[in-house]
Design a protein around this motif. Structure first.
Motif, short mmCIF file in Angstrom:
data_model
loop_
_atom_site.label_atom_id
_atom_site.label_comp_id
_atom_site.label_asym_id
_atom_site.label_seq_id
_atom_site.Cartn_x
_atom_site.Cartn_y
_atom_site.Cartn_z
N ILE A 83 9.20 -9.22 13.92
CA ILE A 83 7.95 -9.20 13.37
C ILE A 83 7.96 -8.72 11.83
CG2 ILE A 83 5.71 -8.06 13.83
CD1 ILE A 83 6.54 -7.52 16.65
N ARG A 84 7.66 -9.65 11.06
CA ARG A 84 7.46 -9.42 9.64
C ARG A 84 5.91 -8.79 9.40
NH1 ARG A 84 10.57 -10.40 5.51
NH2 ARG A 84 11.70 -11.92 6.72
N GLN A 85 5.73 -7.66 8.95
CA GLN A 85 4.70 -7.07 8.74
C GLN A 85 4.54 -6.92 6.86
OE1 GLN A 85 4.77 -3.39 10.59
NE2 GLN A 85 3.57 -4.33 12.24
N GLN A 86 3.37 -6.64 6.31
CA GLN A 86 3.41 -6.88 4.94
C GLN A 86 4.36 -5.83 4.35
OE1 GLN A 86 -0.69 -5.97 3.61
NE2 GLN A 86 -1.76 -8.02 4.28
N LYS A 87 4.75 -4.69 4.77
CA LYS A 87 5.72 -3.94 4.23
C LYS A 87 6.88 -3.30 5.08
CE LYS A 87 1.93 -1.64 1.38
NZ LYS A 87 1.54 -0.49 0.74
N ILE A 122 11.18 2.50 1.34
CA ILE A 122 10.48 3.86 0.56
C ILE A 122 10.90 3.95 -0.84
CG2 ILE A 122 10.38 5.12 2.73
CD1 ILE A 122 12.78 6.53 2.14
N LYS A 123 10.10 4.36 -1.59
CA LYS A 123 10.13 4.83 -2.80
C LYS A 123 11.18 6.00 -2.88
CE LYS A 123 5.78 3.01 -4.21
NZ LYS A 123 4.40 3.45 -4.86
N GLU A 124 12.16 6.10 -3.92
CA GLU A 124 12.87 7.28 -4.06
C GLU A 124 12.10 8.64 -4.26
OE1 GLU A 124 17.00 7.96 -6.35
OE2 GLU A 124 16.60 5.99 -5.51
N GLU A 125 10.98 8.38 -5.08
CA GLU A 125 10.36 9.73 -5.46
C GLU A 125 9.77 10.30 -4.37
OE1 GLU A 125 7.86 6.23 -6.82
OE2 GLU A 125 10.00 6.72 -7.17
#
Length: 92
Positions: free
Chosen positions: A41-45, A73-76
């Motif tokens: 399943i491919r979702q937006q994120k 996820i973003k590293e920050e």
């Protein structure tokens, strides 16, 4: 009233999620779809995969079995957890 779809089954729902599997059953009476095969399943994120799933026929309320996923996820945004182990005893 039971449909069986085999091969390269690709479904897109109204939320623009894409469902890919090799085997899909659609029960017209119960308005449910299901499979015991690999599902992607491919979702937006994120991408969610598993072996087996059940869903309503609109593919908006679904359950995936044996799940795995890719969640960027973003590293920050990451938090490093303290690795200290605290022992506790529930008996006085």
């Amino acid at each position: 009233e039971l449909w069986e779809l085999r091969g390269n089954v690709h479904i897109n729902n109204e939320q623009d999620e894409q469902f890919d599997t090799q085997l899909l059953f659609w029960n017209q009476k119960t308005e449910k779809v299901y499979s015991d095969q690999y599902i992607h399943i491919r979702q937006q994120k994120r991408i969610i995969t598993g072996i087996g799933f059940t869903s309503n026929q609109e593919f908006t309320d679904y359950t995936i079995k044996n799940t795995q996923g890719i969640f960027p996820i973003k590293e920050e945004d990451t938090v490093v957890a303290d690795t200290a182990v605290v022992a506790s005893d529930s008996i006085q």
